[in-house]
Write a protein that holds these residues in place. Structure first.
Motif, short mmCIF file in Angstrom:
data_model
loop_
_atom_site.label_atom_id
_atom_site.label_comp_id
_atom_site.label_asym_id
_atom_site.label_seq_id
_atom_site.Cartn_x
_atom_site.Cartn_y
_atom_site.Cartn_z
N CYS A 1 -1.12 -33.26 8.78
CA CYS A 1 -1.79 -34.50 8.79
C CYS A 1 -2.43 -34.66 7.54
N TYR B 1 0.10 -34.98 4.56
CA TYR B 1 1.00 -36.09 4.62
C TYR B 1 -0.08 -37.14 4.06
N CYS C 1 3.04 -28.84 7.85
CA CYS C 1 2.71 -28.30 9.17
C CYS C 1 4.20 -27.78 9.77
N TYR D 1 6.00 -29.01 12.15
CA TYR D 1 6.63 -30.66 12.35
C TYR D 1 7.49 -30.87 10.95
N CYS E 1 2.18 -32.53 17.20
CA CYS E 1 0.91 -31.67 17.95
C CYS E 1 0.38 -32.36 19.29
N GLY F 1 2.45 -29.47 15.48
CA GLY F 1 2.29 -28.89 14.06
C GLY F 1 1.05 -27.68 14.17
S1 SF4 Z 1 0.00 -34.28 13.87
FE1 SF4 Z 1 0.81 -31.97 14.06
S2 SF4 Z 1 2.96 -32.36 13.81
FE2 SF4 Z 1 2.08 -34.30 13.19
S3 SF4 Z 1 1.95 -34.17 11.04
FE3 SF4 Z 1 -0.05 -33.30 11.84
S4 SF4 Z 1 0.17 -31.31 11.98
FE4 SF4 Z 1 2.18 -32.04 11.55
#
Ligand code: SF4
Ligand code: SF4
Lengths: 454, 457
Positions: free
Chosen positions: A48, A51, B45, B47, B131, B162
């Motif tokens: 997360c 991103y 991650c 994903y 996640c 993730g």
């Molecule tokens: S929630 Fe999990 S799967 Fe989605 S971007 Fe974050 S780490 Fe990756």
């Protein structure tokens, strides 16, 4: 080529196609960057955080720093208490910010991590501050996250220390670009009203190049200022969705009355911003601002026939879209499709009221997606599409010019430095709108209609 | 105003083992672990890993089961080109809401699949778990299985929550899916097509897979399936009908190659089409595999012709870049290795090499390749990158999205070697593009303004 959208509109129950919003933590991260010497911290998995930093980096083209709890499978079973502790220790010893601003992610929200008690257990060095906001992404949008972190600044820091209020205003600018925040500050300075703006990302995500990398660029609202917000005479919350909650909390906590205004985009909303300042602080509007307003009206007069009756579709973040809708109508344009991805009844109420008052029949939707907007446009085409970069797929498929405003803009530069708020910002918007429309007219004109003077 | 704080590297004790300097004391570089809590990590991650590998499957519905963010950040961020469907460029998400978190998201997922199938009529739906899905316990397998039966198409779950690991785990999840798609639909194995190969680990960024396809065609070899650049449900199914797998992106695709060797007896080899040297070597290796004299001749002719075409560009770049130093920070170890060679080809010394997900053997190779004094680091954070680039006097950084503004702030030139880029960097065209890209940033007049100006006196 990217036209996978059928014209017929049917009810959908299963989620979103081509979203017009994103998740809470990125809004919280952006708000936290608006505190001086603050390191946003993402409590969750690495993905997360990565991103969110990447997305902000693409929009602002500046380094965006944030640390992460780096969740593992173990943490998601046993809770993230140990991660928060380790993070607090590491963040202050490695990066030494004044403030660490923790926000949660879906994962840590779902497992129910109790951040306040984790913070209470952590060793926060003297003189340092840790604040937090809960930002579950399955509620609201990035705007909700921005609002929550702004509210956390009040909740953790604002104090009413003086008996009487100071002659100063709090200004909550909402989720806007640093260029907009600079413009708001310029206006306040011209009005000679002392103020505290929070959050304030100018100087942070539009920092100058110095040949050195600074983990914490110079800008941002300081902790002292955030404390002092409790002593201000008034809070102007610019944009209900992003700014209301912090203003209301400030009133409840420190008895600072709040005025909720539109984001000052366009002539009317800017007038209201200035009038609120004038009436609260008994100030005259300086000639410089009068002059700017006069110039703006002059330009609208010079160009109004370009805009009149032109159909427009607007999408993006609610506060921006509401204000833009009012502005394009003041130019004589007709907003026939107005959409935000962020949920919220008041969006539809406000926009519908504006359309009704102007006798415009249009589609209005909160919690919508770009697939729906695309369908609307297939059923009723427009002359101009206003929104963020993601609008470019629709613009191409339907051959509609796109004017980029809002967040995120990933395929153009400089935008975050130049304001769309205030009278100056309105001038810029007019230039953008008319250039977009007139360039299209030039492009489409037959030889005999191709004009030198327009 | 307080002074700019300089991070004190020595204080991140946990990070010490992840950094080494060639020629210094011998030690094993720590890698393939989690980032330290509280660090500014550049990593992504599970994903993310799965999504980047699978996304170029052009005619699939890529449905992200989770809250909105995971889908919205990965919406069309790769420059993978398509010759057919463009469905993969849409962003589909179940956009989970609070009530779904409480009551479970299975129903919503099922109706999302139904609606998307009705709208787009795909042969393949890939459902990515994020996640949160792992935590609320939605039974993805069951929902997908039921949907597959309902619609008579493939609906495949991608197990990519993730937090269960890092990007590499996502690659594994993606390879599982790809293997499943490669299994022949019939009981009998597909007959092997002569003189064909699968090309693994090319995502057709800026049409790179097409370039390689043309080279191989000239030699006499046909590409059967590309994993996954410009691939589709139907092409993937033909994967077992070939005689050799070549792998460009080893980080993401080695697992798939191993599995295909086991199941379909397809041998594999690593290749690299980055830079003239690697490209020539790889083409020769592939041709040699088929033990066909004609192929060898064709290969030599191709290499001679292409090198004659671009050699002088590379040669003049070399003179232009003399004395310049580069830093590398990329996702995988294999790419880093290729880049070190490619920089050498254009006369640039590499002074720092870092990766997000490099493996031990890759770090060993890097250690052998680089000069004394070069810093090698795993999972670096921005302040480490800054420290070593400044210390080592790098003029240029090659990296991804988040590294670009970091380099620029330091007055260091930058080239993007990630999925954001729009120019092919593979093969001979790529070698020239690479040199030109280095030139366009390294030789820009802008750096003059950065280092001069009134405030510098
Ligand atoms: S929630 Fe999990 S799967 Fe989605 S971007 Fe974050 S780490 Fe990756
Ligand atoms: S998991 Fe949640 S917080 Fe993380 S990117 Fe996805 S939606 Fe956003």
């Amino acid at each position: 080529m990217l036209n996978h959208t059928p014209k017929e509109i049917q009810e959908r129950k299963g989620g979103v196609i081509n979203p017009a919003k994103t998740c809470q933590p990125i809004g919280a991260m952006y708000a936290a960057l608006g505190i001086h010497n603050c390191l946003p911290h993402s409590h969750g998995s690495q993905g997360c955080c990565s991103y969110h930093r990447m997305h902000l980096t693409r929009h602002f083209r500046d380094p965006v720093m944030a640390s992460t709890s780096s969740f593992t499978e173990g943490a998601s079973v046993f809770g993230g208490g140990a991660n928060v502790k380790a993070s607090v220790r590491n963040v202050f010893s490695i990066y030494n910010p004044d403030v660490m601003a923790i926000h949660t992610t879906c994962l840590t929200e779902t497992i129910g991590d109790d951040i306040p008690s984790f913070i209470a257990d952590a060793e926060v060095p003297d003189g340092k501050t840790v604040i937090h906001a809960n930002t579950p992404s399955y509620v609201g949008s990035h705007i909700t996250g921005f609002s929550n972190m702004t509210k956390a600044m009040v909740g953790y820091l604002a104090e009413a220390t003086d008996d009487s209020k100071k002659e100063q205003a709090n200004v909550i600018p909402g989720f806007v670009n640093p260029g907009d925040m600079r413009e708001m500050k310029r206006i306040m300075n011209l009005m000679e009203v002392p103020f505290i703006m929070f959050p304030d990302t100018s100087g942070v995500v539009d920092s100058p190049m110095t040949g050195e990398f600074s983990m914490f660029p110079k800008g941002g609202t300081t902790v002292e200022q955030l404390r002092d917000t409790g002593n201000s005479k008034i809070t102007l919350a610019l944009g209900e969705f992003a700014s209301n909650d912090a203003a209301v909390l400030l009133d409840r906590k420190c008895k600072v009355p709040a005025k909720i205004l539109k984001t000052p985009i366009g002539i009317k909303a800017t007038d209201e911003f200035l009038m609120a300042l004038r009436s609260t602080f008994a100030k005259e509007i300086p000639y410089e601002l009068e002059e700017e307003r006069g110039q703006l009206v002059d330009i609208i007069t010079d160009t109004h026939f370009h805009f009149h009756g032109k159909k427009v579709a607007i999408f993006g973040d609610p506060d921006i879209v509401i204000a833009l809708t009012e502005f394009v109508m003041s130019l004589g344009m007709v907003p026939v499709h107005v959409l935000t991805g962020t949920p919220g009844k008041s969006f539809e109420r406000q926009v519908k009221a504006m359309l009704l008052a102007a006798g415009v029949e249009g589609n209005v939707k909160a919690a919508g997606d770009l697939f729906l907007l695309h369908q609307w446009l297939k059923n009723e085409p427009v002359d101009l599409l206003i929104g963020n970069t993601y609008g470019k797929y629709i613009a191409r498929a339907e051959d509609i010019p796109l004017m980029r405003v809002g967040f995120p803009i990933l395929d153009r530069s400089v935008h975050s430095y130049l304001p769309i708020v205030g009278y100056k910002g309105a001038l810029r918007l007019i230039e953008m709108i008319s250039n977009t429309l007139l360039e299209r007219q030039d492009r489409d004109a037959e030889d005999e209609d191709f004009e030198l003077v327009m | 105003m307080k002074e700019d704080f300089r991070p004190q590297q020595d204080e991140i004790k946990e990070r010490r083992d992840s950094i080494s300097v060639k020629g210094g004391q011998k030690k094993q570089l720590k890698c393939d672990t989690h980032s330290v809590s509280g660090c500014v990590s550049q990593r992504a991650c599970v994903y993310c890993g799965a999504r980047v590998v699978l996304n170029p499957v052009t005619d699939a519905v890529h449905l992200v089961h989770g809250p909105i963010g995971c889908a919205s950040y990965t919406w069309d961020i790769r420059g993978s080109l398509t010759s057919g469907s463009s469905l993969y460029r849409n962003s589909f998400s179940t956009d989970l809401q609070e009530e779904d978190i409480i009551f479970g998201g299975e129903k919503k997922l099922a109706s999302a699949i139904d609606e998307l199938v009705a709208k787009h009529n795909p042969k393949l739906v890939l459902v990515y778990s994020t996640c949160i899905v792992g935590v609320i316990g939605d039974d993805l397998d069951a929902v997908c299985k039921a949907a597959a039966a309902r619609h008579g198409i493939e609906v495949i779950p991608v197990q990519s929550s993730g937090f269960i690991g890092n990007k590499a785990a996502g690659y594994r999840a993606a390879c599982d899916v790809l293997l499943r798609l490669s299994l022949p639909q019939t009981a009998n194995p597909l007959p092997k097509q002569q003189y064909t190969i699968n090309y693994l680990g090319d995502f057709n960024l800026a049409g790179e897979a097409w370039m390689i396809k043309n080279y191989l065609a000239e030699i006499g070899i046909k590409i059967n399936v590309v994993f996954t650049g410009d691939s589709s449900y139907e092409t993937l199914q033909k994967a077992s009908a070939t005689s050799l797998n070549i792998i460009q992106c080893a980080g993401s695709m080695t697992i798939l190659a191993e599995q295909m060797e086991k199941r379909f007896q397809i041998p594999y080899m690593n290749v690299s089409f980055l830079g003239m040297e690697d490209t020539a070597e790889s083409l020769r290796k592939i041709a040699a595999f088929f033990e066909n004299k004609e192929f060898n001749k064709n290969t030599e002719r191709l290499i001679a012709r292409e090198e004659a075409k671009v050699g002088h560009v590379i040669e003049s770049a070399k003179q232009l870049f003399a004395g310049k130093k580069a830093a590398i920070y990329v996702g995988g170890g294999f790419k880093a290795i290729s880049l070190i060679k490619q920089f050498r080809e254009i006369g640039i010394d590499v002074v720092m090499v870092g990766t997000q997900t490099g493996r031990k053997d890759e770090y060993d190779t890097i250690g052998e390749l680089v000069n004394e004094g070069t810093v090698v680091l795993d999972d670096a954070n921005p302040s480490e990158l800054e420290k070593f680039m400044t210390e080592k006097g790098a003029h240029l950084l090659v990296g991804g999205v988040k590294e670009r503004p970091l380099a620029y702030k330091l007055g260091i030139a930058f080239i993007d070697h990630n999925h954001d880029r729009k120019h092919p960097l593979s093969g001979y065209t790529g070698a020239v593009n690479f040199a030109r890209e280095v030139e366009s940033t390294l030789c820009s007049p802008v750096w003059k303004y950065a280092k001069e100006g009134p405030h510098h006196g």
